[in-house]
Design a protein around this motif. Structure first.
Motif, mmCIF file in Angstrom:
data_model
loop_
_atom_site.group_PDB
_atom_site.id
_atom_site.type_symbol
_atom_site.label_atom_id
_atom_site.label_comp_id
_atom_site.label_asym_id
_atom_site.label_seq_id
_atom_site.Cartn_x
_atom_site.Cartn_y
_atom_site.Cartn_z
ATOM 1 N N PHE A 85 -1.229 14.704 -6.672
ATOM 2 C CA PHE A 85 0.026 13.970 -6.616
ATOM 3 C C PHE A 85 -0.199 12.578 -6.045
ATOM 4 C CE2 PHE A 85 3.972 12.950 -4.178
ATOM 5 C CZ PHE A 85 4.848 12.836 -5.245
ATOM 6 N N MET A 86 -0.986 12.486 -4.976
ATOM 7 C CA MET A 86 -1.257 11.178 -4.371
ATOM 8 C C MET A 86 -2.013 10.279 -5.348
ATOM 9 S SD MET A 86 0.274 10.888 -1.567
ATOM 10 C CE MET A 86 -0.442 9.303 -1.179
ATOM 11 N N ARG A 87 -2.992 10.814 -6.060
ATOM 12 C CA ARG A 87 -3.717 9.997 -7.041
ATOM 13 C C ARG A 87 -2.767 9.517 -8.142
ATOM 14 N NH1 ARG A 87 -7.538 13.500 -5.395
ATOM 15 N NH2 ARG A 87 -7.195 15.117 -6.955
ATOM 16 N N TRP A 88 -1.888 10.402 -8.587
ATOM 17 C CA TRP A 88 -0.926 10.019 -9.616
ATOM 18 C C TRP A 88 0.015 8.944 -9.076
ATOM 19 C CZ3 TRP A 88 4.430 10.598 -9.520
ATOM 20 C CH2 TRP A 88 5.080 10.278 -10.715
ATOM 21 N N LEU A 89 0.493 9.121 -7.835
ATOM 22 C CA LEU A 89 1.399 8.141 -7.246
ATOM 23 C C LEU A 89 0.746 6.773 -7.119
ATOM 24 C CD1 LEU A 89 3.470 9.608 -4.286
ATOM 25 C CD2 LEU A 89 4.300 8.670 -6.429
ATOM 26 N N GLU A 90 -0.536 6.749 -6.751
ATOM 27 C CA GLU A 90 -1.230 5.471 -6.604
ATOM 28 C C GLU A 90 -1.207 4.670 -7.898
ATOM 29 O OE1 GLU A 90 -5.013 6.689 -5.078
ATOM 30 O OE2 GLU A 90 -4.199 7.011 -3.070
ATOM 31 N N ALA A 91 -1.167 5.364 -9.018
ATOM 32 C CA ALA A 91 -1.127 4.687 -10.315
ATOM 33 C C ALA A 91 0.295 4.376 -10.776
ATOM 34 C CB ALA A 91 -1.829 5.545 -11.371
ATOM 35 N N THR A 92 1.295 5.074 -10.218
ATOM 36 C CA THR A 92 2.646 4.931 -10.755
ATOM 37 C C THR A 92 3.691 4.386 -9.789
ATOM 38 O OG1 THR A 92 3.207 7.215 -10.197
ATOM 39 C CG2 THR A 92 2.297 6.818 -12.396
ATOM 40 N N VAL B 202 3.654 5.242 -2.187
ATOM 41 C CA VAL B 202 2.353 5.464 -1.541
ATOM 42 C C VAL B 202 2.304 4.707 -0.217
ATOM 43 C CG1 VAL B 202 -0.134 5.036 -1.706
ATOM 44 C CG2 VAL B 202 1.094 5.954 -3.664
ATOM 45 N N GLY B 203 2.772 3.477 -0.215
ATOM 46 C CA GLY B 203 2.799 2.689 1.014
ATOM 47 C C GLY B 203 3.694 3.303 2.073
ATOM 48 N N ARG B 204 4.842 3.817 1.664
ATOM 49 C CA ARG B 204 5.750 4.464 2.610
ATOM 50 C C ARG B 204 5.134 5.734 3.192
ATOM 51 N NH1 ARG B 204 10.709 5.553 -0.667
ATOM 52 N NH2 ARG B 204 11.493 6.461 1.265
ATOM 53 N N ILE B 205 4.436 6.500 2.341
ATOM 54 C CA ILE B 205 3.771 7.718 2.816
ATOM 55 C C ILE B 205 2.665 7.353 3.798
ATOM 56 C CG2 ILE B 205 2.286 9.649 2.135
ATOM 57 C CD1 ILE B 205 3.932 9.722 -0.521
ATOM 58 N N TYR C 209 0.284 14.527 4.824
ATOM 59 C CA TYR C 209 1.699 14.214 4.958
ATOM 60 C C TYR C 209 2.498 14.884 3.844
ATOM 61 C CZ TYR C 209 6.004 11.651 5.720
ATOM 62 O OH TYR C 209 7.326 11.341 5.981
ATOM 63 N N VAL C 210 1.969 14.814 2.617
ATOM 64 C CA VAL C 210 2.659 15.438 1.477
ATOM 65 C C VAL C 210 2.721 16.952 1.667
ATOM 66 C CG1 VAL C 210 2.539 15.858 -1.002
ATOM 67 C CG2 VAL C 210 2.125 13.565 -0.113
ATOM 68 N N ARG C 211 1.622 17.558 2.091
ATOM 69 C CA ARG C 211 1.633 19.006 2.343
ATOM 70 C C ARG C 211 2.652 19.367 3.429
ATOM 71 N NH1 ARG C 211 -4.435 18.869 1.874
ATOM 72 N NH2 ARG C 211 -4.798 19.584 -0.259
ATOM 73 N N ALA C 212 2.716 18.561 4.481
ATOM 74 C CA ALA C 212 3.675 18.812 5.549
ATOM 75 C C ALA C 212 5.107 18.641 5.047
ATOM 76 C CB ALA C 212 3.410 17.888 6.734
ATOM 77 N N ALA C 213 5.315 17.708 4.129
ATOM 78 C CA ALA C 213 6.658 17.515 3.565
ATOM 79 C C ALA C 213 7.114 18.778 2.841
ATOM 80 C CB ALA C 213 6.669 16.317 2.607
ATOM 81 N N VAL C 214 6.206 19.411 2.114
ATOM 82 C CA VAL C 214 6.533 20.663 1.424
ATOM 83 C C VAL C 214 6.895 21.737 2.451
ATOM 84 C CG1 VAL C 214 5.636 22.513 -0.057
ATOM 85 C CG2 VAL C 214 5.120 20.118 -0.598
ATOM 86 N N ALA C 215 6.071 21.873 3.494
ATOM 87 C CA ALA C 215 6.333 22.885 4.521
ATOM 88 C C ALA C 215 7.631 22.596 5.265
ATOM 89 C CB ALA C 215 5.160 22.937 5.496
ATOM 90 N N ASP C 216 7.857 21.341 5.635
ATOM 91 C CA ASP C 216 9.069 20.973 6.361
ATOM 92 C C ASP C 216 10.316 21.210 5.523
ATOM 93 O OD1 ASP C 216 7.534 20.242 8.516
ATOM 94 O OD2 ASP C 216 7.797 18.076 8.232
ATOM 95 N N PHE C 217 10.234 20.859 4.251
ATOM 96 C CA PHE C 217 11.380 21.077 3.381
ATOM 97 C C PHE C 217 11.704 22.565 3.335
ATOM 98 C CE2 PHE C 217 13.847 21.568 -0.439
ATOM 99 C CZ PHE C 217 14.598 20.406 -0.517
#
Length: 108
Positions: A18-25, A30-33, A47-55
């Motif tokens: 997801f992060m690699r895809w975001l870097e391209a799109t 990406v900067g906010r993350i 951070y993305v993994r924690a976002a899934v767990a927190d949600f």
């Protein structure tokens, strides 16, 4: 259509992709993350993994309703799921920074 548990498991497993895809799109997201992850000593992927767990642990019924509506209306549920959860965490953290400080009873 995949079950929600399958989508959440895929989201946890694919946060690096997801992060690699975001870097391209979406360089802005990406900067906010990265900005949110750095002070906590987290990598953007963590951070993305924690976002899934927190949600999963803290999101309200309305947040879940929003997510399920978005999942229903997309051909790419994994990306929509991750993006929704990351945006939710970024928004929650921003709100927490703006929240008034509690004054202890003895300090009044």
């Amino acid at each position: 259509m995949p079950m929600l548990g399958d989508v959440l498991a895929a989201a946890r497993r694919s946060s690096g992709d997801f992060m690699r895809w975001l870097e391209a799109t979406d360089r802005d997201l990406v900067g906010r993350i990265a900005a949110a992850a750095d002070p906590a000593g987290e990598s953007p992927t963590s951070y993305v993994r924690a976002a899934v767990a927190d949600f999963g642990q803290y999101a309200s019924e309305d947040d879940w309703a929003t997510l399920t509506s978005r999942l229903r209306d997309t051909d790419d549920p994994g990306t929509v799921c991750l993006r929704t959860m990351v945006e939710w965490r970024l928004t929650a953290e921003a709100a927490a920074r703006r929240a008034p400080v509690d004054i202890k009873e003895e300090d009044r």
